[in-house]
Enzyme design. Structure first.
Site, PDB file in Angstrom:
ATOM      1  N   ASP A 443       0.860  -1.195   0.000  1.00  0.00           N
ATOM      2  CA  ASP A 443       0.000   0.000   0.000  1.00  0.00           C
ATOM      3  C   ASP A 443       0.891   1.237   0.000  1.00  0.00           C
ATOM      4  OD1 ASP A 443      -2.948   0.998   0.535  1.00  0.00           O
ATOM      5  OD2 ASP A 443      -1.614   2.197   1.797  1.00  0.00           O
ATOM      6  N   ILE A 444       0.593   2.211  -0.871  1.00  0.00           N
ATOM      7  CA  ILE A 444       1.338   3.468  -0.879  1.00  0.00           C
ATOM      8  C   ILE A 444       0.904   4.306   0.320  1.00  0.00           C
ATOM      9  CG2 ILE A 444       1.786   5.596  -2.171  1.00  0.00           C
ATOM     10  CD1 ILE A 444       1.263   4.062  -4.729  1.00  0.00           C
ATOM     11  N   GLU A 486      -4.580   2.368  -4.432  1.00  0.00           N
ATOM     12  CA  GLU A 486      -3.136   2.513  -4.291  1.00  0.00           C
ATOM     13  C   GLU A 486      -2.476   1.230  -3.791  1.00  0.00           C
ATOM     14  OE1 GLU A 486      -4.842   4.099  -0.358  1.00  0.00           O
ATOM     15  OE2 GLU A 486      -5.430   3.882  -2.441  1.00  0.00           O
TER      16      GLU A 486
END
Length: 581
Positions: A443-444, A486
């Protein structure tokens, strides 16, 4: 040309002649040696080319006719002119009568250096001649039953006998026939389109007792076409006693010939105008046709292929071997190359396969080949007909459709659905072969803040940059996707826990070092990773996804920019500690 040819060139030329033919070398007045006899002549004599090569010409004749052979060969050589004679030969099929035509072959200086002989099987004619000579009663019966018109004349042209078919062909009555040649021949000539030419031909034959006529065509004013044959019966003193005339109605066969010629012309037009490659091979798999589309798409000419090459020239050997192996597995035995090529076609069913053709320039052409077995009316195998379609555009369309169906448009990674399908298969393989696979959910960090601060275009740029960075750190055997928003997912194939943790840490560090240029500046990016292993007892992807998701949640809760693991212990897999950035 025949004066100089030798070896394989000579054999190929002579084997292309459809009639029995032989070539004789001349080294002296009585020295005539066979240089080569083509396949047709070999079949007639029942001897191979090796058996005949170098033999004296008289050796192929019965002993009692050896002197006759030498006489005719000497006559042709000495006079430098064609000579024709008949002889009886003993072959595996029995005695056969041949009409031999000898022609001189001259060198550049005009000297006769070779003799070219052609032979026509006249056994049936000879048998008919002897039947006339020795069995007049049988001849009469044959006349009455013959589908041909038969007329027998004496040495002066007077009519001796005829059959009913002869009268029918020319519409003559018994009364006409009873008045003799002076009545009958004018009535016949009146029906001919070119009576004068026919009269000259018949008069010439009557003046030459030994002359023969074979296959002269007579066109009638009514449109019918007859074939005229004539032969003299010769007695022991070589004096012509009688002449037999055969008249055959060949109107229908000529019409059939014209229809066949038209069909061939139509076939040629179809082959020439077709956009698809139309190829045919004989039962030996040698090309018999190679149309214009095949020439255009493959770079070979029909002259290069027809009668010389087989389809193996066009195929990728690796692909052929793969198909042969696959068919062998399906059949439960070793498959031949022919079986790999032909599939179901030998059974009479059309066989359609996708193949890769290799053009003359070495480039590759994907084709869909529809193959059909060719057989005659008795079911005898003649070969195969193939229609090959260039599927380059279709395959490119399929590739694009597959890409649309399986790829995330923004990041060019696999999409979630395709990743799930492939990961499920990989995990089933791992379970079968006792491999160790691990799953990473990525996950960003603070992605919403990036969108809010820099805009959604900047967010898209960050997604693309992170996707490329992550993909570059993976091995060829690993694969990943954009999981959604994301988030990304990566399956690490056949790694133990320590290797998986090191791989995840490499991904985290690579992204941490990444700077995304935007609007004259850069956007810093970090990621959080949840990592879990696949248990051999598990049968689906759900459990490992759930554990990896929980690990990812814990990594974000612990401050982000870190790797967190959720291991399920297995006897051969130690539980490593988590790392954080």
């Amino acid at each position: 040309m025949l004066a100089r040819l030798s070896g394989a060139d000579l054999e190929r030329l002579m084997d292309s002649i459809g009639t029995p033919t032989f070539l004789v070398g001349v080294t002296g007045p009585d020295d005539f040696v066979i240089l080569y006899a083509n396949r047709e002549m070999q079949a007639v004599l029942g001897l191979s080319a090796g058996d005949l090569r170098g033999q004296p010409c008289a050796a192929i004749a019965p002993p009692e006719q050896g002197q006759v052979f030498r006489h005719y060969f000497h006559q042709c050589w000495l006079a430098g002119a064609p000579v024709m004679f008949e002889t009886a030969l003993t072959s595996p099929g029995g005695e056969r009568w041949l009409r031999v035509a000898l022609n001189p072959v001259r060198d550049e200086a005009g000297a006769v250096v070779r003799l070219l002989g052609t032979a026509i099987d006249v056994t049936q004619e000879r048998q008919a001649q002897e039947a006339v000579r020795y069995q007049n009663l049988l001849l009469r019966a044959q006349q009455d039953l013959s589908p041909d018109g038969i007329l027998i004349t004496d040495a002066n042209g007077g009519m001796l006998s005829w059959n009913a078919r002869f009268r029918q062909l020319f519409g003559l009555t018994d009364a006409d026939m009873s008045q003799g040649a002076d009545r009958v021949f004018p009535l016949i000539f009146a029906q001919l389109a070119d009576a004068e030419a026919a009269r000259r031909k018949i008069d010439a034959l009557n003046r030459s007792p030994c002359a023969e006529l074979a296959g002269e065509e007579l066109e009638l004013r009514s449109g019918k076409i007859y074939q005229l044959l004539s032969r003299s019966l010769i007695d022991e003193n070589s004096l012509g006693r009688v002449r037999i005339w055969f008249v055959r109605d060949i109107t229908e066969s000529k019409r059939a010939e014209r229809a066949l010629a038209e069909a061939h012309a139509l076939q040629k037009a179809i082959l020439g105008s077709a956009h698809q490659m139309i190829l045919s091979v004989d039962r030996h798999l040698v090309f018999r046709s190679f149309n214009a589309a095949a020439e255009r798409l493959l770079g070979y000419t029909a002259e290069e292929m027809v009668g010389k090459a087989t389809p193996l020239l066009l195929h990728d050997p690796v692909e052929v071997e793969e198909r042969r192996t696959a068919m062998g597995q399906m059949l439960g035995r070793e498959a031949s190359i022919d079986e790999a090529f032909h599939g179901r076609a030998p059974s009479g069913e059309p066989d359609i396969q996708v193949w890769t053709y290799i053009r003359k320039d070495g480039s590759r052409l994907p084709v869909e080949l529809a193959l059909t077995r060719l057989a005659d009316e008795q079911g005898n195998h003649l070969g195969y007909l193939g229609i090959a379609t260039d599927i380059t555009e279709r395959m490119e369309t399929e590739r694009k459709l597959f890409e649309v169906a399986t790829t995330d448009a923004l990041t060019r990674l696999w999409n979630r659905r395709h990743f799930t399908e492939q990961a499920t298969k990989a995990l089933l393989r791992a379970r079968r072969y006792d491999d160790h696979d691990c799953l990473a959910l990525i996950d960003i960090d603070f992605f919403k803040r990036i969108n809010d601060t820099y805009g959604h275009a900047a967010g898209d740029a960050v997604l693309g940059a992170v996707a490329r960075c992550l993909d570059a750190t993976l091995r060829r055997s690993d694969f990943m996707c954009r999981w959604g928003g994301e988030e990304f997912a990566a399956l690490l194939v056949n790694v133990d826990a320590q290797e998986a943790l090191r791989a995840a840490e490499r991904m985290r560090q690579a992204v941490e070092a990444l700077t995304v240029p935007w609007d004259g500046g850069t956007i810093p990016v970090t990621i959080s990773i949840g990592l879990s292993n696949f248990l051999r007892s598990e049968t689906s992807l759900d459990a490992i996804l759930s554990r990896a998701d929980a690990a990812l949640y814990a990594a974000k809760a612990a401050g982000r920019n870190r790797v967190n693991v959720a291991w399920e212990a297995q006897p051969d897999s130690p539980r490593p500690a988590a790392r954080s950035g």
